[in-house]
Design a protein around this motif. Sequence first.
Motif, PDB file in Angstrom:
ATOM      1  N   GLU A  78       0.804  -1.219   0.000  1.00 60.46           N
ATOM      2  CA  GLU A  78       0.000   0.000   0.000  1.00 60.46           C
ATOM      3  C   GLU A  78       0.836   1.268   0.000  1.00 60.46           C
ATOM      4  OE1 GLU A  78      -2.770  -0.121   3.218  1.00 60.46           O
ATOM      5  OE2 GLU A  78      -3.846  -1.854   2.433  1.00 60.46           O
ATOM      6  N   CYS A  79       2.124   1.145   0.332  1.00 62.90           N
ATOM      7  CA  CYS A  79       2.968   2.335   0.451  1.00 62.90           C
ATOM      8  C   CYS A  79       4.400   2.007   0.060  1.00 62.90           C
ATOM      9  CB  CYS A  79       2.917   2.867   1.887  1.00 62.90           C
ATOM     10  SG  CYS A  79       4.110   4.174   2.263  1.00 62.90           S
ATOM     11  N   THR A  80       4.972   2.849  -0.782  1.00 58.80           N
ATOM     12  CA  THR A  80       6.396   2.770  -1.107  1.00 58.80           C
ATOM     13  C   THR A  80       7.065   4.038  -0.604  1.00 58.80           C
ATOM     14  OG1 THR A  80       6.088   1.375  -3.059  1.00 58.80           O
ATOM     15  CG2 THR A  80       8.102   2.687  -2.963  1.00 58.80           C
ATOM     16  N   ILE A  81       8.182   3.881   0.094  1.00 61.18           N
ATOM     17  CA  ILE A  81       8.908   4.995   0.696  1.00 61.18           C
ATOM     18  C   ILE A  81      10.253   5.147  -0.005  1.00 61.18           C
ATOM     19  CG2 ILE A  81       9.921   5.888   2.833  1.00 61.18           C
ATOM     20  CD1 ILE A  81       7.959   4.065   4.364  1.00 61.18           C
ATOM     21  N   LEU A  82      10.565   6.349  -0.446  1.00 58.48           N
ATOM     22  CA  LEU A  82      11.868   6.608  -1.029  1.00 58.48           C
ATOM     23  C   LEU A  82      12.887   6.765   0.092  1.00 58.48           C
ATOM     24  CD1 LEU A  82      13.508   7.183  -3.630  1.00 58.48           C
ATOM     25  CD2 LEU A  82      13.003   9.616  -3.270  1.00 58.48           C
ATOM     26  N   ALA A  83      14.014   6.062  -0.022  1.00 57.89           N
ATOM     27  CA  ALA A  83      15.040   6.090   1.019  1.00 57.89           C
ATOM     28  C   ALA A  83      16.405   6.367   0.427  1.00 57.89           C
ATOM     29  CB  ALA A  83      15.056   4.760   1.779  1.00 57.89           C
ATOM     30  N   THR A 118      26.526   7.803   9.317  1.00 57.89           N
ATOM     31  CA  THR A 118      25.994   7.319  10.588  1.00 57.89           C
ATOM     32  C   THR A 118      25.811   8.458  11.586  1.00 57.89           C
ATOM     33  OG1 THR A 118      27.008   5.150  10.270  1.00 57.89           O
ATOM     34  CG2 THR A 118      26.419   5.741  12.522  1.00 57.89           C
ATOM     35  N   SER A 119      26.702   9.411  11.594  1.00 57.75           N
ATOM     36  CA  SER A 119      26.642  10.516  12.552  1.00 57.75           C
ATOM     37  C   SER A 119      25.433  11.417  12.335  1.00 57.75           C
ATOM     38  CB  SER A 119      27.922  11.355  12.474  1.00 57.75           C
ATOM     39  OG  SER A 119      28.085  11.901  11.169  1.00 57.75           O
ATOM     40  N   ARG A 120      24.865  11.388  11.119  1.00 59.14           N
ATOM     41  CA  ARG A 120      23.721  12.251  10.804  1.00 59.14           C
ATOM     42  C   ARG A 120      22.395  11.519  10.841  1.00 59.14           C
ATOM     43  NH1 ARG A 120      24.584  14.089   5.102  1.00 59.14           N
ATOM     44  NH2 ARG A 120      22.648  15.217   5.505  1.00 59.14           N
ATOM     45  N   ALA A 121      22.408  10.214  10.877  1.00 52.76           N
ATOM     46  CA  ALA A 121      21.188   9.426  10.687  1.00 52.76           C
ATOM     47  C   ALA A 121      20.116   9.743  11.717  1.00 52.76           C
ATOM     48  CB  ALA A 121      21.523   7.934  10.722  1.00 52.76           C
ATOM     49  N   ARG A 122      20.517  10.018  12.962  1.00 50.68           N
ATOM     50  CA  ARG A 122      19.530  10.232  14.022  1.00 50.68           C
ATOM     51  C   ARG A 122      18.740  11.530  13.864  1.00 50.68           C
ATOM     52  NH1 ARG A 122      21.893   9.839  19.754  1.00 50.68           N
ATOM     53  NH2 ARG A 122      23.736  10.791  18.836  1.00 50.68           N
ATOM     54  N   ASN A 123      19.112  12.351  12.885  1.00 49.72           N
ATOM     55  CA  ASN A 123      18.367  13.581  12.632  1.00 49.72           C
ATOM     56  C   ASN A 123      17.158  13.349  11.726  1.00 49.72           C
ATOM     57  OD1 ASN A 123      20.254  15.165  14.079  1.00 49.72           O
ATOM     58  ND2 ASN A 123      21.599  15.232  12.286  1.00 49.72           N
ATOM     59  N   TYR A 124      16.958  12.108  11.300  1.00 49.12           N
ATOM     60  CA  TYR A 124      15.913  11.807  10.314  1.00 49.12           C
ATOM     61  C   TYR A 124      15.078  10.605  10.769  1.00 49.12           C
ATOM     62  CZ  TYR A 124      19.146  14.602   7.503  1.00 49.12           C
ATOM     63  OH  TYR A 124      19.973  15.598   7.047  1.00 49.12           O
ATOM     64  N   GLY A 125      14.065  10.296   9.978  1.00 46.99           N
ATOM     65  CA  GLY A 125      13.332   9.059  10.173  1.00 46.99           C
ATOM     66  C   GLY A 125      14.157   7.907   9.639  1.00 46.99           C
ATOM     67  N   CYS A 126      14.487   6.946  10.489  1.00 51.59           N
ATOM     68  CA  CYS A 126      15.394   5.857  10.100  1.00 51.59           C
ATOM     69  C   CYS A 126      14.609   4.596   9.747  1.00 51.59           C
ATOM     70  CB  CYS A 126      16.371   5.562  11.237  1.00 51.59           C
ATOM     71  SG  CYS A 126      17.497   6.934  11.573  1.00 51.59           S
ATOM     72  N   LEU A 127      15.067   3.881   8.717  1.00 57.39           N
ATOM     73  CA  LEU A 127      14.365   2.730   8.176  1.00 57.39           C
ATOM     74  C   LEU A 127      15.224   1.479   8.262  1.00 57.39           C
ATOM     75  CD1 LEU A 127      13.196   4.412   4.841  1.00 57.39           C
ATOM     76  CD2 LEU A 127      11.995   4.443   7.027  1.00 57.39           C
ATOM     77  N   ASN A 174      14.368   8.088   5.595  1.00 56.82           N
ATOM     78  CA  ASN A 174      13.179   8.414   4.823  1.00 56.82           C
ATOM     79  C   ASN A 174      13.386   9.746   4.101  1.00 56.82           C
ATOM     80  OD1 ASN A 174      10.620   8.941   3.871  1.00 56.82           O
ATOM     81  ND2 ASN A 174       9.633   9.004   5.874  1.00 56.82           N
ATOM     82  N   CYS A 175      13.160   9.753   2.789  1.00 56.68           N
ATOM     83  CA  CYS A 175      13.329  10.975   1.990  1.00 56.68           C
ATOM     84  C   CYS A 175      12.077  11.851   1.962  1.00 56.68           C
ATOM     85  CB  CYS A 175      13.700  10.618   0.550  1.00 56.68           C
ATOM     86  SG  CYS A 175      15.356   9.926   0.368  1.00 56.68           S
ATOM     87  N   PHE A 194      12.046   1.909  -1.476  1.00 59.66           N
ATOM     88  CA  PHE A 194      12.749   2.059  -2.763  1.00 59.66           C
ATOM     89  C   PHE A 194      14.001   2.879  -2.494  1.00 59.66           C
ATOM     90  CE2 PHE A 194      13.817   4.122  -6.732  1.00 59.66           C
ATOM     91  CZ  PHE A 194      13.567   3.151  -7.690  1.00 59.66           C
ATOM     92  N   ASP A 195      15.154   2.288  -2.752  1.00 56.83           N
ATOM     93  CA  ASP A 195      16.416   2.943  -2.442  1.00 56.83           C
ATOM     94  C   ASP A 195      16.856   3.888  -3.553  1.00 56.83           C
ATOM     95  OD1 ASP A 195      17.313  -0.185  -1.063  1.00 56.83           O
ATOM     96  OD2 ASP A 195      16.986   1.630   0.094  1.00 56.83           O
ATOM     97  N   LEU A 196      17.174   5.106  -3.148  1.00 52.55           N
ATOM     98  CA  LEU A 196      17.639   6.125  -4.087  1.00 52.55           C
ATOM     99  C   LEU A 196      19.142   6.014  -4.241  1.00 52.55           C
ATOM    100  CD1 LEU A 196      17.135   8.752  -5.731  1.00 52.55           C
ATOM    101  CD2 LEU A 196      17.494  10.009  -3.598  1.00 52.55           C
TER     102      LEU A 196
END
Length: 268
Positions: free
Chosen positions: A158-163, A168-177, A202-203, A264-266
């Motif tokens: 039902e949902c595709t997410i662009l990622a 690693t040092s920046r990952a915690r500033n975003y929605g992590c998958l 998550n993009c 879906f990996d960018l």
Amino acid sequence: GCPAASDLRAPARAACSIAGKMGPTTALILVGGPSKGTRFRPLSLHAAKPLFPLAGIPMIRHHVDACAKVEGLKEIILLGFFDASLFSSFIDRAADEIDVPIRYVQEKHALGTAGGMHAFRDEIFKCRPEHVLVLHADVGCAFPLDAMLRFHISHGGECTILATEVETSRARNYGCLVSDPNTHELLHYAEKPETFISNKINCGVYVLSASFWDRIAAVATKSNAPTTSTPVLQHLSYLRAAERLRLEQDVIFPLTGRKKLYVFDLHD
């Protein structure tokens, strides 16, 4: 063509596009609304953030141009709570330069990302799309929308997410998958986690099946359990619930690991 909306609508060269092989699709760009932030001054004193110039054109023109190239696209909707007059010139110009109808739908106040999608479901589905592309306005990337749409149809979720992947040092500033490396199913989602989860983030670009709106409605209904039979108070309760309705945290997160969400990996 699609029925005209009462909201700001610009003329376009073509009525709703004929659905292609991938089925009829609508694009929804979430533009948000005015805030009291100062990070973008003095730009923000004269223009809405989605209209800030980026590479010589308004930021969301990159989104619009990418969406306009998608096979089977019926229309482009900008959804937010900025005053409609701020987007009238942009929409008029875009409508003259692309072959897809484009319009702005205004929330009377902030409803939250999923709250606005829920409240304006009828507007979003006026052209009866099978799929909806949802893009946050403050995202900039290559926008591989056709490839995402083909991938979405192939997995049947039902949902595709662009990622994409970040340091690693920046990952915690975003929605992590966290996704299955073979099936690409989303197994875990954490919004700005306190500890490291993944460097895949998550993009803010999605392909959603029409049935996903039933998921949003179910969350909205659950959040909106009226404690009174007074119609006015029930309506106020609904508005409060909608304001709390966030796409990522409230709707997507509970669906992880249920074969509904795929990544879906960018690779820019």
